[in-house]
Design an enzyme around this catalytic site. Structure first.
Site: not given
Ligand code: PEP
Length: 727
Positions: A148, A150, A247, A249, A322, A328, A369
């Site tokens: 992803n 973003k 997601h 976000e 997640e 992040g 992450s």
């Molecule tokens: C995400 O945006 O779905 C995500 C898991 O980001 P990151 O791997 O940077 O934590």
């Protein structure tokens, strides 16, 4: 010792008799040359074949001659007509009617080991011996790795650079054509989600790489006055394969609720084929307050309201767990935290749909992450089916390494779930001492086994009852096939030509000296490179003769181009050669050539690479759509040689240098059976016997062997009748 042979001469043929050249303590040869123009050829040394460049029929009765250096007394290459017979002492063979002496047995084997794809699981391996990881079970769900991006990168130029780096990493290395020995159903799926303006570049640049392209969000409307909105149908019609929904976000920054996500999800599901990755996960405070189970249950119920179970069962919906606190932030859930949450998700699904089947079918990625370093332990958990990667997906090499780790873990999961292979023991039933036994084929019509001793240039026949006998070709022989409509007739890929011969039904002293049915020229060999010779081959299920070449220099470290061999088909109707594998595919030692029962697939292995492939096969065109079936694991010695398909579609492969034959499921790449071949060196195999339920294995003389080995197949396993060359 002087042996003399008389052969009818043509007008310009001079008959010469030679003292046999004694080449070893066990074998002597007599050569009669019919030499043109009265030059008396000289003949020294054992390896005479290298001086014969090609064959041609130039006598009235159509027998074969050599054009070569043999008659060069005047400095010119002279056409010569040449026959040879061997007068080798007979090996110890079973006496007539002693069928009991050729009975092979099936034994329970030494303690079973588990053999899977990629590497063998040694019996000493235990879960605790693996560094970071413990649980590693079922791989009935295909892993999926997604990136992803973003709102990154800032410019189209940067996006194109990243896409090109990714494409370069995947094309020809990590895509579906090079699947690490994993069947495509278990090779990790890969998707990236770039920002909307870069989607068409991504689709274009990643074409053929195996990486699919998805969109990060979509709206619930199809068309109309919704400024700024994007309809799922627009994305799909632009080439998008996946849509990411829910997601965290989008939920926290743009106010998306479970109800809203459900609306979009159902719009997406109306479009056939597009897949949705639906994100769920708890916040830190929810986690700390013990609300993980409640939040997940609510999110699933809300997002999946009125969504039929069929969409989960058919993989149209993939879930991404997640934990918001890990996105992040650099914080990653521990593997056991991730496993626990994934179990909670499955339990919720089972409850909601009243179906364990749904719960078990759905793929669940972990996200938060993820890095190449954390990936192995996370994905080794039983219910973690891959990763949704944010930050690390913006670096092509990090993302590629995450994929590579997913392949590694998929391999381990596959091994852990593969059943123990059955083990059988073959016995030597014929001590023929062939220098290089190869190309065994069983004739149903003749009820006999034929094979060759390749470097000695001999074609052998055995009816399993009487002593075997052979015809000496005086040329290296790659492979043979049955010829249609003629009893005991063979087509023979010799070093310099394709020949045909009839093997009669008996021979005195084990040697066929019946020249009336002796080798006749059928076609020139397919290519005339001095560095190649015919090697493995087989008649296809349409009656054509497929012959793969062997590059003589493959051991000498020549360059890849020089190492290339060729794969050809002798069309039975036209007697013309067709090149069936273009030069995109470089290989050196053609082997494993055999065909699926319906004739639509051809297996092929390049022995030095220890890889076995399958191609789509049609009698009218080249091989297409190469897929890797098996890479021999590093811990297994030897290399794939001759192979054959059984009636159940399983692939049996002689492992030269490995003292075994393996039975492989070509769909999964799992070794299901091992046949131990004593201390002999197997080269090829075929099914034979009255019921085609005996496996006959040729071997080579070094270090041991050279005989025919045989094992009775377990009940229900049998071969397919060998097709005949229809020319
Ligand atoms: C995400 O945006 O779905 C995500 C898991 O980001 P990151 O791997 O940077 O934590």
């Amino acid at each position: 010792m002087l042996l003399l042979f008389l052969v009818a001469s043509t007008n310009n043929v001079h008959v010469t008799a030679f003292t046999p050249s004694i080449t070893s303590s066990t074998r002597s040869r007599v050569v009669v040359l019919h030499h043109c123009d009265g030059h008396e050829p000289t003949l020294t040394g054992r390896d005479r074949r290298s001086r014969f460049d090609s064959y041609a029929p130039f006598t009235d009765d159509g027998r074969v001659g050599f054009y070569g250096e043999i008659g060069r007394s005047d400095g010119r290459i002279q056409p010569c007509h040449h026959d040879e017979v061997s007068a080798a002492p007979q090996p110890q063979l079973p006496t007539s009617g002693s069928s009991s002496s050729v009975t092979a047995i099936t034994l329970a084997a030494p303690p079973p080991k588990r053999y899977g794809i990629g590497s063998w699981k040694k019996s000493s391996d235990s879960p605790s011996s693996s560094s970071s990881t413990t649980t590693l079970p079922a791989l009935h769900r295909r892993p999926i790795v997604a990136g992803n991006w973003k709102l990154n990168p800032s410019t189209r130029g940067e996006a194109i650079t990243l896409l090109k780096l990714l494409a370069a990493n995947f094309i020809n290395h990590r895509n579906d054509n090079n699947n690490y020995g994993l069947a495509s159903s278990t090779l990790p799926e890969v998707v990236i989600f770039p920002p909307l303006p870069y989607l068409s570049d991504a689709i274009q640049i990643l074409a053929g790489s195996g990486i699919q392209v998805g969109a990060q969000t979509a709206g619930p409307n199809e068309k109309g006055a919704y400024t700024g909105e994007i309809a799922p149908s627009m994305l799909v019609s632009s080439g998008v394969s996946h849509i990411l929904l829910g997601h965290s976000e989008r939920r926290t920054l743009f106010g998306e609720t479970n109800e809203y996500i459900n609306m979009v999800l159902r719009k997406c599901l109306d479009i056939p084929s597009v897949k949705v990755i639906l994100c769920i996960g708890e916040s830190l405070s929810e986690y700390e307050n013990g609300l993980l189970e409640t939040v997940i249950d609510e999110q699933l119920r809300g997002c999946l309201a009125n969504v039929d179970a069929k969409y989960l069962l058919s993989d149209r919906i993939i879930l991404a767990y997640e934990p918001v606190w890990a996105i992040g932030t650099g914080l990653t859930a521990t593997p056991s935290q991730a496993q626990y949450a994934h179990e909670v998700i499955r339990a919720s699904l089972a409850k909601y749909y009243g179906s364990e089947e749904v719960a078990s079918a759905v793929r669940i990625q972990y996200g938060g992450s993820v890095t190449p370093e954390s990936m192995e332990a996370l994905m080794s958990e039983r219910d973690v089916d891959g990763a949704l990667v944010g930050g690390a997906s913006l670096n092509a090499d990090s993302f590629t390494r995450i994929f590579d780790v997913a392949v590694l873990v998929a391999n381990k999961k596959k091994q852990a779930t593969a059943p123990l292979p059955r083990e059988l023991v073959a016995m030597e039933v014929l001590p023929t001492k062939n220098a290089l036994g190869e190309s065994p084929i069983w004739s149903d019509r003749d009820q006999a086994l034929y094979w060759v001793s390749a470097t000695e240039g001999e074609v052998w026949r055995w009816n399993l009852i009487d002593p075997p006998y052979r015809r000496v070709m005086n040329t290296a022989v790659g492979c043979i096939g049955l010829r249609s409509r003629i009893d005991h007739a063979l087509v023979i890929a010799a070093e310099s030509a394709i020949l045909t011969t009839t093997m009669a039904s008996s021979a005195a002293n084990g040697i066929l000296s019946d020249f009336a049915s002796g080798p006749r020229f059928l076609a020139h060999r397919p290519d005339h490179m001095s560095t190649t010779r015919p090697n493995d081959g087989r008649v296809d299920r349409y009656g054509n003769f497929v012959v793969g070449m062997y590059n003589q220099y493959h051991r000498a470290g020549a360059t890849e181009g020089a190492n290339n061999a060729g794969l050809y088909r002798l069309n039975a109707r036209t007697l013309r050669w067709e090149m069936i594998l273009d030069e995109t595919y470089k290989f050196r030692v053609s082997n494993c050539i055999c065909f699926s029962g319906d004739g639509t697939k051809m297996y092929f292995g390049d022995t030095p690479t220890r890889k076995v492939y399958v191609f789509d096969y049609s009698p009218d065109g080249p091989l297409r759509n190469r897929r890797l079936v098996w890479t021999m694991p590093p811990s297994m010695s030897g290399a794939p040689d001759g192979a054959q398909v059984d009636a159940g579609g399983k692939l049996w492969i002689a492992i030269t240098g490995g003292r075994k034959v393996v039975q492989l499921d070509p769909g999964s790449g799992v070794v299901e059976c091992i046949v131990h071949v004593g201390d002999a060196n197997p080269t090829s195999l075929t099914f034979g016997g009255r019921d085609l339920d005996e496996l006959f294995i040729t071997t080579r003389a070094s270090p041991n062997g050279g005989g025919i080995w045989r094992v009775k197949m377990p009940y229900g396993v049998r071969g397919l009748p060998e097709p005949e060359f229809q020319a």
